[in-house]
Design a protein around this motif. Sequence first.
Motif, PDB file in Angstrom:
ATOM      1  N   ILE A 162      71.433   7.713 -31.783  1.00  0.00           N
ATOM      2  CA  ILE A 162      72.141   8.983 -31.987  1.00  0.00           C
ATOM      3  C   ILE A 162      72.095   9.381 -33.462  1.00  0.00           C
ATOM      4  CG2 ILE A 162      74.468   9.986 -32.071  1.00  0.00           C
ATOM      5  CD1 ILE A 162      73.231  10.153 -29.308  1.00  0.00           C
ATOM      6  N   GLU A 163      72.238   8.409 -34.350  1.00  0.00           N
ATOM      7  CA  GLU A 163      72.224   8.733 -35.780  1.00  0.00           C
ATOM      8  C   GLU A 163      70.861   9.266 -36.210  1.00  0.00           C
ATOM      9  OE1 GLU A 163      73.858   5.589 -38.166  1.00  0.00           O
ATOM     10  OE2 GLU A 163      75.736   5.558 -37.010  1.00  0.00           O
ATOM     11  N   THR A 164      69.789   8.677 -35.679  1.00  0.00           N
ATOM     12  CA  THR A 164      68.448   9.185 -35.965  1.00  0.00           C
ATOM     13  C   THR A 164      68.259  10.571 -35.356  1.00  0.00           C
ATOM     14  OG1 THR A 164      67.533   6.960 -36.084  1.00  0.00           O
ATOM     15  CG2 THR A 164      65.982   8.751 -35.669  1.00  0.00           C
ATOM     16  N   LEU A 165      68.698  10.746 -34.123  1.00  0.00           N
ATOM     17  CA  LEU A 165      68.604  12.042 -33.451  1.00  0.00           C
ATOM     18  C   LEU A 165      69.288  13.134 -34.270  1.00  0.00           C
ATOM     19  CD1 LEU A 165      68.074  13.898 -30.975  1.00  0.00           C
ATOM     20  CD2 LEU A 165      70.230  13.010 -30.014  1.00  0.00           C
ATOM     21  N   THR A 166      70.429  12.806 -34.849  1.00  0.00           N
ATOM     22  CA  THR A 166      71.203  13.808 -35.591  1.00  0.00           C
ATOM     23  C   THR A 166      70.395  14.397 -36.741  1.00  0.00           C
ATOM     24  OG1 THR A 166      73.246  12.638 -35.028  1.00  0.00           O
ATOM     25  CG2 THR A 166      73.360  14.215 -36.836  1.00  0.00           C
ATOM     26  N   LYS A 167      69.622  13.570 -37.418  1.00  0.00           N
ATOM     27  CA  LYS A 167      68.795  14.068 -38.517  1.00  0.00           C
ATOM     28  C   LYS A 167      67.747  15.054 -38.014  1.00  0.00           C
ATOM     29  CE  LYS A 167      69.310   9.739 -41.087  1.00  0.00           C
ATOM     30  NZ  LYS A 167      68.604   8.542 -41.595  1.00  0.00           N
ATOM     31  N   TYR A 168      67.189  14.746 -36.855  1.00  0.00           N
ATOM     32  CA  TYR A 168      66.190  15.658 -36.288  1.00  0.00           C
ATOM     33  C   TYR A 168      66.828  16.966 -35.831  1.00  0.00           C
ATOM     34  CZ  TYR A 168      62.372  12.374 -36.623  1.00  0.00           C
ATOM     35  OH  TYR A 168      61.391  11.544 -37.122  1.00  0.00           O
ATOM     36  N   GLN A 169      68.038  16.881 -35.286  1.00  0.00           N
ATOM     37  CA  GLN A 169      68.746  18.103 -34.910  1.00  0.00           C
ATOM     38  C   GLN A 169      68.999  18.976 -36.138  1.00  0.00           C
ATOM     39  OE1 GLN A 169      72.112  16.246 -32.987  1.00  0.00           O
ATOM     40  NE2 GLN A 169      71.245  16.510 -30.950  1.00  0.00           N
ATOM     41  N   ALA A 170      69.441  18.344 -37.227  1.00  0.00           N
ATOM     42  CA  ALA A 170      69.694  19.093 -38.454  1.00  0.00           C
ATOM     43  C   ALA A 170      68.422  19.767 -38.955  1.00  0.00           C
ATOM     44  CB  ALA A 170      70.263  18.160 -39.528  1.00  0.00           C
ATOM     45  N   LYS A 171      67.323  19.036 -38.916  1.00  0.00           N
ATOM     46  CA  LYS A 171      66.046  19.575 -39.393  1.00  0.00           C
ATOM     47  C   LYS A 171      65.580  20.740 -38.516  1.00  0.00           C
ATOM     48  CE  LYS A 171      63.179  17.729 -41.931  1.00  0.00           C
ATOM     49  NZ  LYS A 171      62.872  17.888 -43.377  1.00  0.00           N
ATOM     50  N   GLU A 172      65.618  20.555 -37.206  1.00  0.00           N
ATOM     51  CA  GLU A 172      65.010  21.537 -36.311  1.00  0.00           C
ATOM     52  C   GLU A 172      65.922  22.729 -36.011  1.00  0.00           C
ATOM     53  OE1 GLU A 172      62.951  19.984 -32.916  1.00  0.00           O
ATOM     54  OE2 GLU A 172      62.355  18.151 -33.958  1.00  0.00           O
ATOM     55  N   LEU A 173      67.218  22.570 -36.208  1.00  0.00           N
ATOM     56  CA  LEU A 173      68.140  23.685 -35.946  1.00  0.00           C
ATOM     57  C   LEU A 173      68.567  24.384 -37.231  1.00  0.00           C
ATOM     58  CD1 LEU A 173      70.351  21.993 -33.197  1.00  0.00           C
ATOM     59  CD2 LEU A 173      68.465  23.601 -32.871  1.00  0.00           C
ATOM     60  N   GLY A 174      68.032  23.919 -38.355  1.00  0.00           N
ATOM     61  CA  GLY A 174      68.399  24.507 -39.642  1.00  0.00           C
ATOM     62  C   GLY A 174      68.083  25.986 -39.745  1.00  0.00           C
ATOM     63  N   ALA A 175      67.011  26.420 -39.092  1.00  0.00           N
ATOM     64  CA  ALA A 175      66.642  27.839 -39.144  1.00  0.00           C
ATOM     65  C   ALA A 175      67.733  28.716 -38.544  1.00  0.00           C
ATOM     66  CB  ALA A 175      65.318  28.062 -38.419  1.00  0.00           C
ATOM     67  N   ARG A 176      68.529  28.125 -37.644  1.00  0.00           N
ATOM     68  CA  ARG A 176      69.653  28.862 -37.045  1.00  0.00           C
ATOM     69  C   ARG A 176      70.958  28.609 -37.806  1.00  0.00           C
ATOM     70  NH1 ARG A 176      70.253  27.769 -30.817  1.00  0.00           N
ATOM     71  NH2 ARG A 176      72.035  29.105 -31.283  1.00  0.00           N
ATOM     72  N   GLN A 177      70.859  27.920 -38.925  1.00  0.00           N
ATOM     73  CA  GLN A 177      72.038  27.571 -39.727  1.00  0.00           C
ATOM     74  C   GLN A 177      73.037  26.723 -38.936  1.00  0.00           C
ATOM     75  OE1 GLN A 177      72.113  28.641 -43.217  1.00  0.00           O
ATOM     76  NE2 GLN A 177      70.010  28.839 -42.481  1.00  0.00           N
ATOM     77  N   ILE A 178      72.515  25.954 -37.981  1.00  0.00           N
ATOM     78  CA  ILE A 178      73.353  25.010 -37.226  1.00  0.00           C
ATOM     79  C   ILE A 178      73.263  23.652 -37.910  1.00  0.00           C
ATOM     80  CG2 ILE A 178      73.570  23.747 -35.046  1.00  0.00           C
ATOM     81  CD1 ILE A 178      72.632  26.285 -33.604  1.00  0.00           C
ATOM     82  N   ARG A 179      74.410  23.125 -38.292  1.00  0.00           N
ATOM     83  CA  ARG A 179      74.473  21.828 -38.960  1.00  0.00           C
ATOM     84  C   ARG A 179      74.673  20.723 -37.919  1.00  0.00           C
ATOM     85  NH1 ARG A 179      78.980  21.326 -41.132  1.00  0.00           N
ATOM     86  NH2 ARG A 179      79.997  23.186 -40.309  1.00  0.00           N
ATOM     87  N   ALA A 180      74.178  19.534 -38.232  1.00  0.00           N
ATOM     88  CA  ALA A 180      74.378  18.382 -37.349  1.00  0.00           C
ATOM     89  C   ALA A 180      74.767  17.182 -38.197  1.00  0.00           C
ATOM     90  CB  ALA A 180      73.111  18.079 -36.555  1.00  0.00           C
ATOM     91  N   ASN A 181      75.891  16.581 -37.858  1.00  0.00           N
ATOM     92  CA  ASN A 181      76.412  15.446 -38.611  1.00  0.00           C
ATOM     93  C   ASN A 181      76.943  14.374 -37.674  1.00  0.00           C
ATOM     94  OD1 ASN A 181      76.369  16.303 -41.599  1.00  0.00           O
ATOM     95  ND2 ASN A 181      77.331  18.068 -40.616  1.00  0.00           N
ATOM     96  N   VAL A 182      77.097  13.175 -38.228  1.00  0.00           N
ATOM     97  CA  VAL A 182      77.631  12.030 -37.496  1.00  0.00           C
ATOM     98  C   VAL A 182      78.968  11.629 -38.099  1.00  0.00           C
ATOM     99  CG1 VAL A 182      77.329   9.551 -37.095  1.00  0.00           C
ATOM    100  CG2 VAL A 182      75.390  11.099 -36.810  1.00  0.00           C
ATOM    101  N   VAL A 183      79.948  11.378 -37.243  1.00  0.00           N
ATOM    102  CA  VAL A 183      81.172  10.704 -37.652  1.00  0.00           C
ATOM    103  C   VAL A 183      81.160   9.324 -37.007  1.00  0.00           C
ATOM    104  CG1 VAL A 183      83.692  10.662 -37.465  1.00  0.00           C
ATOM    105  CG2 VAL A 183      82.521  12.792 -38.031  1.00  0.00           C
ATOM    106  N   ALA A 184      81.277   8.292 -37.830  1.00  0.00           N
ATOM    107  CA  ALA A 184      81.176   6.914 -37.356  1.00  0.00           C
ATOM    108  C   ALA A 184      82.509   6.199 -37.560  1.00  0.00           C
ATOM    109  CB  ALA A 184      80.059   6.183 -38.096  1.00  0.00           C
ATOM    110  N   PRO A 185      83.353   6.133 -36.524  1.00  0.00           N
ATOM    111  CA  PRO A 185      84.627   5.423 -36.662  1.00  0.00           C
ATOM    112  C   PRO A 185      84.420   3.920 -36.797  1.00  0.00           C
ATOM    113  CG  PRO A 185      84.645   6.930 -34.776  1.00  0.00           C
ATOM    114  CD  PRO A 185      83.227   6.783 -35.227  1.00  0.00           C
ATOM    115  N   GLY A 186      85.293   3.285 -37.555  1.00  0.00           N
ATOM    116  CA  GLY A 186      85.379   1.841 -37.517  1.00  0.00           C
ATOM    117  C   GLY A 186      86.159   1.430 -36.281  1.00  0.00           C
TER     118      GLY A 186
END
Length: 253
Positions: A165-189
């Motif tokens: 999922i963390e790797t996927l998130t980077k690809y989402q950020a890259k590929e959806l950037g043209a739409r100004q859609i951000r993608a981030n991960v929150v990782a709880p302990g």
Amino acid sequence: MEKGKIALVTGGSRGLGKDMALSIAKKGLDVVITYNSNKDKADEVIKEIESLGQKATAIQLNTTKFDKFQSFLEEVQSALKTNFGTDKIDFLVNNAGIGINVPFSETSEEALDSMINVQFKGTYLLTQKAINIMNDGGGIVNISTGLTRFSLPGFSAYAAMKGAIETLTKYQAKELGARQIRANVVAPGAIETDFGGGVVRDNEGMNKTIAANTALGRVGLPHDIGSVVAFLCTDDAKWVNAQRIEVSGGQMI
């Protein structure tokens, strides 16, 4: 305040998801939550959100029923039109999931398939479809785990899927950037919830060990996480993209 914005939170009827939904509402967003089986709990969350002055609705979703995702999103759009006067969301929080705590050598193929479907494939395919009803300029928040950075015995399948999922998130950020859609991960302990059979909450030995290995000296609680997710659903986080934010109190540092 983020008036007029709408967030969809999967698994929002209890635990971390409930706190995420309430925290998002406190930021001024309206909220759609999903629940798997407990409609009564979901309805309670809706009432709490409405008491904060925001609109909310709950829709049933099983994130392993991939063939139902399109009809689910159509149901979301129908509910949005009826209750919110729009047919688009702004933020998607992928929180729904289950965990297992089984040693690597004893993890069955069935258990591994379950983790793949719930933690990775469901998130991948639901988000793929959900971006079609998402406004430009919105965002995706994927929930991961501290266990992708540090290791505790028994979580190999769960943590491996969250690593994906963390790797996927980077690809989402890259590929959806043209739409100004951000993608981030929150990782709880480690958090005291019923997640994974309540292993952190109910196992006193594990609880004490984790607290002793956390800089702030305790195990996390649900309300430690929701406010960080809510922050990512606001303009205050407009330049935060493709990031993994661990919320663990300084666990295993």
